[in-house]
Design an enzyme around this catalytic site. Structure first.
Site, PDB file in Angstrom:
ATOM      1  N   SER A  53       0.846  -1.199   0.000  1.00 52.61           N
ATOM      2  CA  SER A  53       0.000   0.000   0.000  1.00 52.61           C
ATOM      3  C   SER A  53       0.878   1.245   0.000  1.00 52.61           C
ATOM      4  CB  SER A  53      -0.932   0.016   1.222  1.00 52.61           C
ATOM      5  OG  SER A  53      -0.188   0.162   2.423  1.00 52.61           O
ATOM      6  N   SER A 179      12.146  10.060   6.144  1.00 53.51           N
ATOM      7  CA  SER A 179      11.090  11.052   6.318  1.00 53.51           C
ATOM      8  C   SER A 179      11.702  12.389   6.675  1.00 53.51           C
ATOM      9  CB  SER A 179      10.138  10.608   7.431  1.00 53.51           C
ATOM     10  OG  SER A 179       9.314  11.679   7.843  1.00 53.51           O
ATOM     11  N   TYR A 205       9.244   7.880  15.836  1.00 53.68           N
ATOM     12  CA  TYR A 205       9.395   7.756  14.385  1.00 53.68           C
ATOM     13  C   TYR A 205      10.561   8.612  13.895  1.00 53.68           C
ATOM     14  CZ  TYR A 205       7.679   7.680   9.493  1.00 53.68           C
ATOM     15  OH  TYR A 205       7.547   7.510   8.138  1.00 53.68           O
ATOM     16  N   LYS A 209      14.021   7.490  12.041  1.00 56.97           N
ATOM     17  CA  LYS A 209      14.377   8.012  10.722  1.00 56.97           C
ATOM     18  C   LYS A 209      15.741   8.695  10.747  1.00 56.97           C
ATOM     19  CE  LYS A 209      10.755   6.591   8.546  1.00 56.97           C
ATOM     20  NZ  LYS A 209      10.898   5.495   7.559  1.00 56.97           N
ATOM     21  N   THR A 240      -1.342   8.992   2.050  1.00 60.71           N
ATOM     22  CA  THR A 240      -1.285   7.538   2.075  1.00 60.71           C
ATOM     23  C   THR A 240      -2.182   7.026   3.204  1.00 60.71           C
ATOM     24  OG1 THR A 240       0.560   7.433   3.638  1.00 60.71           O
ATOM     25  CG2 THR A 240       1.112   7.608   1.283  1.00 60.71           C
TER      26      THR A 240
END
Length: 329
Positions: A53, A179, A205, A209, A240
């Site tokens: 996805s 990111s 996160y 990253k 997304t």
């Protein structure tokens, strides 16, 4: 400075225009991007994690149309096989294999490496795209915080296990989808995995990253001489399913300005397909241009040689591999 450089700088400084669809629409015109249709990936083996996805799905659709021999992964066996079947039907490319693998589970990562090595005699491109942002801390079966496990430790282990195949297939490429969120986070070692009481999904996160882009540079330093090219990138802000579920307010407010998945995946596909990507190693990219991995002094000050070495050793220990990596002379 060329006119295109001046436009790029004007987009970069305020951040928002650069990261939204405005940035990619403008740069596509001012930089005169190739549409990549002339890239023929027939016979090249490309492995893409997190491909069922979002950005991963958009990337493999494009790579399949360029003729790549694809191995795509996802956590769900049913979804992964369904995605592989859909891709074969949509693109007319029969060389697409689905392998279920949770990149946060070290046993499954090893099984994925075995599947690639057992069924492909070469490996031209390895793409680390799997990842998610979660609101609360969860640990994997290996006792590692799930974001760090799936986005740092799992990719480190998979690269290690496939390094010899990448070396024998050179010139080859390892591409990491990072990111822009990492810009606000310094490089940390002991606090790479946030404890449950202080846990904030967005910060965890960002730490993962930041580790990704640092390790990308270190892989290039250690193995670039073997003609393996390591690249990291950030896709900008794209619409997304992951963004919708993990950052619903951001998604709602920024909706009209968010990039499409195809736009978010463009630089990844370009790095995988265009031989221009073989002209450099260890870089961090956004919209087909090299970028600094730092925007702020505090993150730059955290990025010391000793801390870099400590991060590498720490991740290697979590991945249960030798810190030096295979083939280190």
């Amino acid at each position: 400075m060329t006119p295109a450089d001046a436009v790029d700088t004007a987009l970069e400084l305020p951040i928002v225009p650069s990261f939204t669809r405005i940035g990619i629409d403008v740069r596509r015109r001012t930089d005169g991007w190739d549409d990549l249709d002339g890239c023929d990936l027939t016979g090249r083996v490309v492995v893409v994690t997190g491909a069922t996805s979002g950005l991963g799905r958009a990337a493999v659709n494009r790579l399949a149309r360029l003729g790549a021999d694809l191995v795509i992964t996802g956590r769900s066996a049913d979804r992964t096989e369904a995605a592989a079947t859909e891709l074969r039907n949509e693109t007319g490319n029969p060389s697409i294999t689905g392998v279920a693998a949770d990149m946060g589970d070290l046993e499954q990562v090893r099984a994925l490496a075995d599947a690639v090595l057992g069924h492909r005699d070469r490996l031209d491109v390895l793409v680390h795209n799997a990842g998610a942002l979660t609101a609360e801390r969860t640990d994997t079966a290996d006792g590692i915080e799930s974001t760090v496990a799936s986005q740092v430790v799992g990719p480190f282990l998979l690269t290690t296990l496939l390094l010899d195949r990448l070396r024998s297939s050179a010139p080859s490429r390892v591409i990491t989808m990072s990111s822009g969120g990492m810009y606000g986070s310094p490089l940390v070692v002991g606090n790479l995995e946030m404890a449950a009481p202080e846990y904030r999904g967005a910060e965890q996160y960002a730490r993962a990253k930041r580790a990704q882009v640092t390790l990308n540079e270190m892989w290039a330093e250690r193995f670039g001489a073997d003609d393996i090219h390591f690249h990291a990138l950030h896709p900008g802000w794209a619409a997304t399913p992951g963004v919708d579920s993990s950052l619903p307010t951001f998604s709602r407010l920024m909706g009209p300005l968010l990039r499409t998945p195809d736009q978010g995946a463009d630089t990844l596909v370009w790095l995988a397909a265009d031989d221009a990507a073989l002209a450099s190693n260890g870089g961090f990219w956004h919209d087909r241009r090299l970028r600094s991995i730092h925007r702020f002094g505090r993150t730059r000050r955290s990025d010391t040689p000793s801390r870099r070495a400590a991060v590498w050793d720490h991740v290697a220990e979590l991945a249960r591999v030798e810190p030096g990596g295979p083939g280190v002379r």
